[in-house]
Design a protein around this motif. Sequence first.
Motif, short mmCIF file in Angstrom:
data_model
loop_
_atom_site.label_atom_id
_atom_site.label_comp_id
_atom_site.label_asym_id
_atom_site.label_seq_id
_atom_site.Cartn_x
_atom_site.Cartn_y
_atom_site.Cartn_z
N GLU A 177 39.68 36.04 42.64
CA GLU A 177 38.11 36.27 43.26
C GLU A 177 37.39 35.66 42.01
O GLU A 177 36.20 35.29 42.28
CB GLU A 177 38.03 37.81 43.35
N LYS A 220 34.30 32.75 42.29
CA LYS A 220 33.29 32.76 41.85
C LYS A 220 32.74 31.76 40.93
O LYS A 220 31.44 31.34 41.06
CB LYS A 220 32.78 34.56 41.30
N ALA A 274 34.71 35.67 48.05
CA ALA A 274 35.75 36.36 47.60
C ALA A 274 37.04 36.19 49.10
O ALA A 274 38.21 36.61 48.83
CB ALA A 274 35.80 37.72 47.43
N LYS A 275 36.45 35.83 50.22
CA LYS A 275 37.43 35.70 51.33
C LYS A 275 38.27 34.29 51.24
O LYS A 275 37.93 33.19 51.80
CB LYS A 275 36.67 35.66 52.72
N SER A 276 39.39 34.58 50.44
CA SER A 276 40.15 33.36 50.28
C SER A 276 41.25 33.24 51.50
O SER A 276 41.80 31.99 51.58
CB SER A 276 40.95 33.54 49.15
#
Length: 457
Positions: A16, A20, A363-365
Amino acid sequence: MQKPSIPKGTRDFSPEEVAKRNYIIQTIRQAFESYGFQPIETPSFENMETLMGKYGEEGDRLIFKILNSGDFLKDVPQDLYEERNSQRITSQISEKALRYDLTVPFARYVVQHQNEIAFPFKRYQIQPVWRADRPQKGRYREFYQCDADVVGARSLWQEVEFVQLYDSVFTALQVKGVTIKMNHRKILSGFAEIIGAPDKLIDFTVALDKLDKIGKEKVEEEMCSKGISTEAIAKIQPVFSLEGDFSQKISQLKELLATSSVGLEGVADLEFIHAQTQQLGLQTATLELEVTLARGLNYYTGAIFEVAAPREVSLGSIGGGGRYDELTAIFGLKGMSGIGISFGLDRIYLVLEQLGLFPTAIAKSLEVLCVNFGDREALVSFGLVQQLRAQGYKAELYPEATKLKKQLAYADSRKVKYVVLIGEAELTAGTAVIKYMDTGEQATCPITEIGKVISEK
Protein backbone atom coordinates in the motif's frame (compact mmCIF):
# COMPACT_ATOMS: atom_id res chain seq x y z
CA MET A 1 18.50 -15.81 17.95
CA GLN A 2 18.63 -12.03 17.41
CA LYS A 3 15.62 -10.58 15.63
CA PRO A 4 16.32 -9.18 12.15
CA SER A 5 16.31 -5.40 11.84
CA ILE A 6 17.12 -2.59 9.41
CA PRO A 7 19.53 0.35 9.91
CA LYS A 8 18.17 3.47 11.62
CA GLY A 9 16.91 6.03 9.14
CA THR A 10 15.79 3.42 6.60
CA ARG A 11 12.37 1.85 6.07
CA ASP A 12 10.54 -1.10 4.57
CA PHE A 13 7.51 -0.21 2.46
CA SER A 14 4.31 -2.25 2.33
CA PRO A 15 2.45 -2.76 -0.97
CA GLU A 16 0.00 0.00 0.00
CA GLU A 17 2.83 2.40 0.85
CA VAL A 18 4.61 1.65 -2.42
CA ALA A 19 1.38 2.29 -4.33
CA LYS A 20 1.00 5.66 -2.60
CA ARG A 21 4.63 6.59 -3.27
CA ASN A 22 4.21 5.61 -6.92
CA TYR A 23 1.16 7.88 -7.13
CA ILE A 24 3.28 10.84 -6.02
CA ILE A 25 6.17 9.89 -8.34
CA GLN A 26 3.86 9.49 -11.33
CA THR A 27 2.26 12.86 -10.64
CA ILE A 28 5.65 14.56 -10.43
CA ARG A 29 6.98 12.69 -13.48
CA GLN A 30 3.95 13.70 -15.54
CA ALA A 31 4.51 17.36 -14.61
CA PHE A 32 8.23 17.14 -15.41
CA GLU A 33 7.56 15.69 -18.84
CA SER A 34 4.80 18.18 -19.62
CA TYR A 35 7.35 20.94 -18.96
CA GLY A 36 9.79 19.33 -21.41
CA PHE A 37 12.23 17.68 -18.99
CA GLN A 38 13.97 14.43 -20.03
CA PRO A 39 14.83 11.54 -17.67
CA ILE A 40 18.35 10.39 -16.82
CA GLU A 41 19.80 8.10 -14.12
CA THR A 42 23.21 8.09 -12.44
CA PRO A 43 24.97 5.48 -10.23
CA SER A 44 24.02 5.21 -6.55
CA PHE A 45 27.67 5.82 -5.63
CA GLU A 46 30.27 8.18 -7.05
CA ASN A 47 34.01 8.64 -6.76
CA MET A 48 34.79 10.38 -3.48
CA GLU A 49 36.37 13.42 -5.14
CA THR A 50 33.17 13.97 -7.14
CA LEU A 51 31.15 14.60 -3.97
CA MET A 52 33.53 15.97 -1.33
CA GLY A 53 33.85 19.74 -1.06
CA LYS A 54 30.60 20.47 -2.91
CA TYR A 55 28.20 20.77 0.03
CA GLY A 56 30.17 22.75 2.58
CA GLU A 57 31.78 21.42 5.74
CA GLU A 58 28.50 20.30 7.30
CA GLY A 59 27.36 18.53 4.14
CA ASP A 60 30.68 16.71 3.72
CA ARG A 61 30.28 15.17 7.17
CA LEU A 62 26.95 13.66 6.14
CA ILE A 63 28.31 11.78 3.13
CA PHE A 64 28.30 7.99 3.51
CA LYS A 65 31.76 6.66 2.61
CA ILE A 66 32.22 3.19 1.14
CA LEU A 67 35.19 1.12 2.32
CA ASN A 68 37.52 -0.13 -0.41
CA SER A 69 37.24 -3.80 -1.30
CA GLY A 70 39.60 -6.38 0.16
CA ASP A 71 42.14 -5.67 2.90
CA PHE A 72 41.65 -1.90 2.86
CA LEU A 73 44.02 -1.31 5.80
CA LYS A 74 46.98 -3.11 4.23
CA ASP A 75 48.46 -0.09 2.45
CA VAL A 76 47.78 2.49 5.17
CA PRO A 77 51.11 3.88 6.53
CA GLN A 78 51.77 2.76 10.08
CA ASP A 79 52.16 6.30 11.42
CA LEU A 80 48.80 7.34 9.93
CA TYR A 81 47.14 4.23 11.36
CA GLU A 82 48.52 4.91 14.83
CA GLU A 83 47.42 8.54 14.63
CA ARG A 84 43.79 7.33 14.66
CA ASN A 85 42.58 10.41 12.78
CA SER A 86 39.43 9.27 10.98
CA GLN A 87 39.37 12.20 8.54
CA ARG A 88 42.96 11.65 7.38
CA ILE A 89 42.70 7.89 7.14
CA THR A 90 39.41 7.99 5.19
CA SER A 91 41.17 9.03 1.97
CA GLN A 92 43.39 5.94 2.28
CA ILE A 93 40.62 3.38 2.82
CA SER A 94 37.68 4.82 0.87
CA GLU A 95 37.58 5.90 -2.78
CA LYS A 96 33.81 5.94 -3.30
CA ALA A 97 30.74 7.33 -1.52
CA LEU A 98 26.95 7.13 -1.76
CA ARG A 99 25.47 10.15 -3.50
CA TYR A 100 24.32 12.92 -1.14
CA ASP A 101 21.96 14.48 -3.67
CA LEU A 102 21.21 14.33 -7.40
CA THR A 103 22.54 17.77 -8.39
CA VAL A 104 26.30 17.20 -8.10
CA PRO A 105 26.11 13.83 -9.94
CA PHE A 106 24.07 15.65 -12.60
CA ALA A 107 26.79 18.29 -12.97
CA ARG A 108 29.33 15.49 -13.35
CA TYR A 109 27.06 13.86 -15.96
CA VAL A 110 26.83 17.10 -17.96
CA VAL A 111 30.60 17.52 -18.03
CA GLN A 112 31.21 13.92 -19.06
CA HIS A 113 28.54 13.94 -21.78
CA GLN A 114 28.75 17.57 -22.91
CA ASN A 115 29.47 16.60 -26.54
CA GLU A 116 26.30 14.47 -26.70
CA ILE A 117 23.92 16.98 -25.08
CA ALA A 118 21.85 19.64 -26.86
CA PHE A 119 21.81 22.79 -24.68
CA PRO A 120 19.88 24.11 -22.88
CA PHE A 121 19.48 20.64 -21.38
CA LYS A 122 16.39 19.99 -19.25
CA ARG A 123 16.63 16.80 -17.23
CA TYR A 124 14.67 15.18 -14.45
CA GLN A 125 15.85 12.44 -12.14
CA ILE A 126 13.94 10.40 -9.54
CA GLN A 127 16.31 8.24 -7.49
CA PRO A 128 17.34 7.57 -3.86
CA VAL A 129 20.06 9.52 -2.04
CA TRP A 130 21.80 8.89 1.29
CA ARG A 131 22.83 11.17 4.15
CA ALA A 132 24.45 10.19 7.46
CA ASP A 133 22.09 12.47 9.35
CA ARG A 134 20.34 11.97 12.69
CA PRO A 135 17.00 10.29 11.88
CA GLN A 136 13.84 12.08 13.00
CA LYS A 137 10.28 12.66 11.78
CA GLY A 138 10.39 13.39 8.06
CA ARG A 139 14.19 13.01 7.92
CA TYR A 140 15.78 9.75 6.85
CA ARG A 141 19.21 8.44 5.96
CA GLU A 142 17.90 6.92 2.76
CA PHE A 143 15.27 8.82 0.82
CA TYR A 144 14.16 9.68 -2.70
CA GLN A 145 14.64 13.00 -4.44
CA CYS A 146 12.70 14.09 -7.48
CA ASP A 147 14.82 16.67 -9.28
CA ALA A 148 14.39 18.85 -12.36
CA ASP A 149 17.29 20.94 -13.69
CA VAL A 150 18.16 23.12 -16.65
CA VAL A 151 21.75 23.80 -17.70
CA GLY A 152 22.91 26.11 -20.46
CA ALA A 153 20.43 28.98 -19.96
CA ARG A 154 20.94 32.08 -17.80
CA SER A 155 17.50 33.56 -18.41
CA LEU A 156 15.41 34.33 -15.33
CA TRP A 157 12.44 32.84 -17.16
CA GLN A 158 13.79 29.50 -15.94
CA GLU A 159 13.19 30.62 -12.34
CA VAL A 160 9.68 31.73 -13.32
CA GLU A 161 9.05 28.31 -14.88
CA PHE A 162 10.21 26.45 -11.76
CA VAL A 163 7.80 28.46 -9.60
CA GLN A 164 5.05 27.41 -12.01
CA LEU A 165 6.25 23.79 -11.91
CA TYR A 166 6.07 23.67 -8.12
CA ASP A 167 2.56 25.11 -8.28
CA SER A 168 1.49 22.60 -10.96
CA VAL A 169 2.65 19.56 -8.97
CA PHE A 170 1.05 20.54 -5.68
CA THR A 171 -2.14 21.53 -7.48
CA ALA A 172 -2.24 18.08 -9.13
CA LEU A 173 -1.72 16.48 -5.70
CA GLN A 174 -4.50 18.72 -4.32
CA VAL A 175 -2.23 20.15 -1.62
CA LYS A 176 -3.41 23.65 -0.75
CA GLY A 177 -1.55 26.17 1.38
CA VAL A 178 1.94 25.41 0.06
CA THR A 179 4.37 28.34 0.32
CA ILE A 180 7.23 28.76 -2.15
CA LYS A 181 9.86 30.75 -0.26
CA MET A 182 12.48 32.54 -2.33
CA ASN A 183 15.72 34.40 -1.66
CA HIS A 184 18.89 35.20 -3.63
CA ARG A 185 22.51 34.34 -2.93
CA LYS A 186 23.57 37.84 -4.05
CA ILE A 187 21.33 39.34 -1.40
CA LEU A 188 23.13 37.24 1.19
CA SER A 189 26.46 38.39 -0.28
CA GLY A 190 25.19 41.94 0.04
CA PHE A 191 24.42 41.39 3.71
CA ALA A 192 27.94 40.05 4.30
CA GLU A 193 29.36 43.03 2.42
CA ILE A 194 27.37 45.55 4.49
CA ILE A 195 28.56 44.10 7.81
CA GLY A 196 32.14 44.23 6.53
CA ALA A 197 32.66 40.46 6.54
CA PRO A 198 32.53 39.29 2.89
CA ASP A 199 35.08 36.58 3.73
CA LYS A 200 32.60 35.15 6.25
CA LEU A 201 29.79 34.65 3.70
CA ILE A 202 29.58 30.86 4.12
CA ASP A 203 29.68 31.02 7.93
CA PHE A 204 27.10 33.79 7.84
CA THR A 205 24.66 31.95 5.53
CA VAL A 206 25.01 28.58 7.27
CA ALA A 207 24.08 30.23 10.58
CA LEU A 208 21.30 32.35 9.06
CA ASP A 209 19.73 29.29 7.45
CA LYS A 210 19.08 27.88 10.94
CA LEU A 211 16.93 30.80 12.09
CA ASP A 212 13.64 28.87 11.95
CA LYS A 213 15.19 25.90 13.77
CA ILE A 214 17.21 27.47 16.60
CA GLY A 215 15.99 31.08 16.85
CA LYS A 216 17.59 34.53 16.57
CA GLU A 217 19.76 34.37 19.73
CA LYS A 218 21.33 31.02 18.83
CA VAL A 219 22.00 32.22 15.28
CA GLU A 220 23.80 35.28 16.64
CA GLU A 221 25.82 33.07 19.00
CA GLU A 222 26.88 30.84 16.10
CA MET A 223 27.89 33.89 14.04
CA CYS A 224 29.99 35.17 16.94
CA SER A 225 31.64 31.75 17.30
CA LYS A 226 32.64 31.97 13.62
CA GLY A 227 34.40 35.29 14.12
CA ILE A 228 31.63 37.69 13.07
CA SER A 229 31.73 40.67 15.46
CA THR A 230 28.78 41.84 17.56
CA GLU A 231 29.03 45.25 15.79
CA ALA A 232 28.63 43.50 12.42
CA ILE A 233 25.65 41.49 13.68
CA ALA A 234 24.06 44.71 14.97
CA LYS A 235 24.22 46.20 11.45
CA ILE A 236 22.22 43.32 10.06
CA GLN A 237 19.46 43.40 12.71
CA PRO A 238 16.84 44.77 10.25
CA VAL A 239 17.12 41.49 8.33
CA PHE A 240 15.56 39.62 11.25
CA SER A 241 12.46 41.83 11.29
CA LEU A 242 11.53 42.52 7.65
CA GLU A 243 7.73 42.54 7.31
CA GLY A 244 5.09 42.91 4.65
CA ASP A 245 4.32 41.24 1.33
CA PHE A 246 6.81 40.44 -1.41
CA SER A 247 6.80 43.95 -2.93
CA GLN A 248 7.11 45.65 0.46
CA LYS A 249 10.09 43.51 1.40
CA ILE A 250 11.70 44.33 -1.96
CA SER A 251 11.40 48.04 -1.15
CA GLN A 252 12.97 47.54 2.29
CA LEU A 253 15.82 45.53 0.77
CA LYS A 254 16.58 48.27 -1.73
CA GLU A 255 17.13 50.66 1.18
CA LEU A 256 19.09 48.18 3.28
CA LEU A 257 21.37 47.17 0.39
CA ALA A 258 21.68 50.63 -1.19
CA THR A 259 25.49 50.56 -0.88
CA SER A 260 25.92 47.01 -2.18
CA SER A 261 25.84 46.60 -5.96
CA VAL A 262 25.88 42.81 -5.73
CA GLY A 263 23.00 42.87 -3.25
CA LEU A 264 20.94 45.11 -5.53
CA GLU A 265 21.52 42.70 -8.43
CA GLY A 266 19.89 39.99 -6.36
CA VAL A 267 16.97 42.27 -5.50
CA ALA A 268 16.45 43.08 -9.20
CA ASP A 269 16.37 39.37 -10.09
CA LEU A 270 13.75 38.59 -7.45
CA GLU A 271 11.69 41.61 -8.48
CA PHE A 272 11.60 40.31 -12.08
CA ILE A 273 10.66 36.75 -11.06
CA HIS A 274 7.90 38.02 -8.79
CA ALA A 275 6.51 40.41 -11.40
CA GLN A 276 6.24 37.71 -14.08
CA THR A 277 4.73 35.24 -11.64
CA GLN A 278 2.12 37.83 -10.68
CA GLN A 279 1.23 38.26 -14.34
CA LEU A 280 0.99 34.50 -14.98
CA GLY A 281 -0.71 33.69 -11.69
CA LEU A 282 -0.48 30.64 -9.43
CA GLN A 283 -3.20 28.04 -8.92
CA THR A 284 -2.75 27.04 -5.28
CA ALA A 285 0.75 27.97 -4.06
CA THR A 286 1.90 31.29 -2.58
CA LEU A 287 5.22 32.95 -3.44
CA GLU A 288 7.00 34.68 -0.54
CA LEU A 289 10.31 36.50 -0.11
CA GLU A 290 12.24 35.03 2.83
CA VAL A 291 15.49 36.95 3.34
CA THR A 292 16.80 34.56 6.03
CA LEU A 293 16.56 31.61 3.64
CA ALA A 294 20.12 30.54 2.93
CA ARG A 295 20.14 26.78 2.28
CA GLY A 296 23.74 26.46 3.43
CA LEU A 297 25.14 24.83 0.31
CA ASN A 298 28.21 26.27 -1.34
CA TYR A 299 27.08 25.89 -4.92
CA TYR A 300 24.08 28.24 -5.09
CA THR A 301 24.86 31.53 -6.84
CA GLY A 302 21.47 33.07 -7.65
CA ALA A 303 17.83 32.53 -6.69
CA ILE A 304 17.19 30.08 -3.86
CA PHE A 305 13.91 28.18 -3.37
CA GLU A 306 12.41 26.33 -0.45
CA VAL A 307 8.86 24.95 -0.34
CA ALA A 308 7.09 24.90 3.01
CA ALA A 309 4.30 22.42 3.76
CA PRO A 310 0.83 23.73 4.66
CA ARG A 311 0.79 25.21 8.16
CA GLU A 312 -1.49 22.51 9.56
CA VAL A 313 1.30 19.98 8.85
CA SER A 314 4.44 20.46 10.98
CA LEU A 315 7.04 19.21 8.53
CA GLY A 316 9.01 22.22 7.33
CA SER A 317 10.56 21.96 3.88
CA ILE A 318 9.06 19.63 1.25
CA GLY A 319 11.20 20.88 -1.63
CA GLY A 320 13.96 23.27 -2.53
CA GLY A 321 16.63 24.31 -5.00
CA GLY A 322 18.23 27.25 -6.74
CA ARG A 323 20.65 28.54 -9.38
CA TYR A 324 24.19 27.21 -9.39
CA ASP A 325 26.06 28.95 -12.20
CA GLU A 326 29.50 27.71 -11.15
CA LEU A 327 28.77 24.07 -10.33
CA THR A 328 30.02 22.49 -13.58
CA ALA A 329 33.17 24.64 -13.39
CA ILE A 330 34.44 22.48 -10.54
CA PHE A 331 34.51 19.61 -13.03
CA GLY A 332 36.26 21.65 -15.72
CA LEU A 333 33.30 23.04 -17.68
CA LYS A 334 33.08 26.82 -17.24
CA GLY A 335 30.34 29.21 -18.29
CA MET A 336 27.56 26.62 -17.98
CA SER A 337 24.70 28.16 -16.05
CA GLY A 338 22.37 25.83 -14.18
CA ILE A 339 19.25 25.92 -12.05
CA GLY A 340 17.26 23.14 -10.46
CA ILE A 341 14.64 22.21 -7.89
CA SER A 342 13.87 19.09 -5.88
CA PHE A 343 10.71 17.56 -4.46
CA GLY A 344 11.02 15.68 -1.15
CA LEU A 345 9.04 12.52 -1.89
CA ASP A 346 9.01 11.20 1.67
CA ARG A 347 7.83 14.43 3.22
CA ILE A 348 5.22 14.96 0.52
CA TYR A 349 3.96 11.46 1.37
CA LEU A 350 3.55 12.50 5.02
CA VAL A 351 1.68 15.66 3.96
CA LEU A 352 -0.79 13.70 1.83
CA GLU A 353 -1.21 11.10 4.56
CA GLN A 354 -1.89 13.63 7.31
CA LEU A 355 -4.31 15.64 5.17
CA GLY A 356 -6.08 12.55 3.81
CA LEU A 357 -5.36 13.45 0.19
CA PHE A 358 -4.49 10.03 -1.25
CA PRO A 359 -7.17 8.79 -3.68
CA THR A 360 -8.98 5.77 -2.20
CA ALA A 361 -8.42 3.69 -5.34
CA ILE A 362 -4.63 3.69 -4.85
CA ALA A 363 -4.68 0.87 -2.29
CA LYS A 364 -6.67 -1.44 -4.57
CA SER A 365 -3.96 -3.63 -6.03
CA LEU A 366 -6.51 -6.31 -6.98
CA GLU A 367 -9.96 -5.73 -8.48
CA VAL A 368 -11.23 -9.25 -9.28
CA LEU A 369 -10.58 -12.54 -7.48
CA CYS A 370 -11.72 -15.85 -8.95
CA VAL A 371 -12.46 -18.47 -6.31
CA ASN A 372 -10.71 -21.84 -6.72
CA PHE A 373 -13.09 -24.86 -6.41
CA GLY A 374 -10.77 -27.46 -7.98
CA ASP A 375 -8.68 -28.07 -11.08
CA ARG A 376 -11.55 -28.26 -13.61
CA GLU A 377 -13.16 -25.08 -12.34
CA ALA A 378 -9.77 -23.39 -11.89
CA LEU A 379 -8.86 -23.93 -15.54
CA VAL A 380 -11.97 -22.07 -16.72
CA SER A 381 -11.51 -19.40 -14.03
CA PHE A 382 -7.90 -18.92 -15.09
CA GLY A 383 -9.04 -18.38 -18.66
CA LEU A 384 -11.45 -15.72 -17.38
CA VAL A 385 -8.64 -14.08 -15.42
CA GLN A 386 -6.59 -13.82 -18.62
CA GLN A 387 -9.52 -12.18 -20.43
CA LEU A 388 -10.06 -9.68 -17.60
CA ARG A 389 -6.36 -8.80 -17.52
CA ALA A 390 -6.47 -8.18 -21.29
CA GLN A 391 -9.36 -5.76 -20.65
CA GLY A 392 -7.22 -3.84 -18.14
CA TYR A 393 -8.50 -5.28 -14.86
CA LYS A 394 -6.25 -6.40 -12.00
CA ALA A 395 -7.35 -10.00 -11.60
CA GLU A 396 -6.09 -13.28 -10.18
CA LEU A 397 -7.15 -16.84 -9.36
CA TYR A 398 -6.80 -17.97 -5.75
CA PRO A 399 -4.00 -20.57 -6.00
CA GLU A 400 -5.50 -23.32 -3.83
CA ALA A 401 -8.88 -25.06 -3.64
CA THR A 402 -9.31 -24.32 0.02
CA LYS A 403 -12.33 -23.30 2.12
CA LEU A 404 -14.48 -20.56 0.63
CA LYS A 405 -14.37 -18.61 3.91
CA LYS A 406 -10.58 -18.42 3.71
CA GLN A 407 -10.66 -17.26 0.09
CA LEU A 408 -13.22 -14.55 0.87
CA ALA A 409 -11.10 -13.40 3.85
CA TYR A 410 -8.17 -13.08 1.45
CA ALA A 411 -10.35 -10.98 -0.88
CA ASP A 412 -11.25 -8.71 2.06
CA SER A 413 -7.60 -8.28 3.02
CA ARG A 414 -6.77 -7.28 -0.58
CA LYS A 415 -9.73 -4.86 -0.71
CA VAL A 416 -11.11 -6.74 -3.73
CA LYS A 417 -14.31 -5.29 -5.17
CA TYR A 418 -15.50 -8.30 -7.20
CA VAL A 419 -15.27 -12.01 -6.37
CA VAL A 420 -16.17 -14.43 -9.17
CA LEU A 421 -17.36 -17.95 -8.29
CA ILE A 422 -17.39 -20.69 -10.94
CA GLY A 423 -18.35 -23.96 -9.26
CA GLU A 424 -19.46 -27.29 -10.71
CA ALA A 425 -23.02 -26.07 -11.40
CA GLU A 426 -21.80 -22.86 -13.04
CA LEU A 427 -19.28 -24.82 -15.09
CA THR A 428 -22.07 -26.98 -16.48
CA ALA A 429 -24.29 -23.94 -17.22
CA GLY A 430 -21.49 -21.75 -18.61
CA THR A 431 -22.25 -19.07 -16.02
CA ALA A 432 -20.53 -17.38 -13.11
CA VAL A 433 -21.62 -15.76 -9.87
CA ILE A 434 -20.33 -12.25 -9.19
CA LYS A 435 -20.20 -11.26 -5.53
CA TYR A 436 -19.99 -7.51 -4.91
CA MET A 437 -17.83 -7.29 -1.79
CA ASP A 438 -18.84 -3.76 -0.83
CA THR A 439 -22.59 -4.58 -0.63
CA GLY A 440 -22.64 -8.38 -0.31
CA GLU A 441 -24.99 -8.65 -3.29
CA GLN A 442 -24.62 -11.41 -5.89
CA ALA A 443 -25.55 -11.76 -9.56
CA THR A 444 -25.34 -14.58 -12.10
CA CYS A 445 -24.38 -14.07 -15.73
CA PRO A 446 -22.69 -15.91 -18.62
CA ILE A 447 -18.93 -16.29 -18.15
CA THR A 448 -18.32 -14.48 -21.44
CA GLU A 449 -20.09 -11.35 -20.13
CA ILE A 450 -18.25 -10.96 -16.80
CA GLY A 451 -16.07 -8.11 -18.06
CA LYS A 452 -19.09 -6.26 -19.47
CA VAL A 453 -21.09 -6.64 -16.24
CA ILE A 454 -18.20 -5.35 -14.14
CA SER A 455 -17.61 -2.36 -16.45
CA GLU A 456 -21.29 -1.38 -16.23
CA LYS A 457 -21.49 -1.66 -12.45
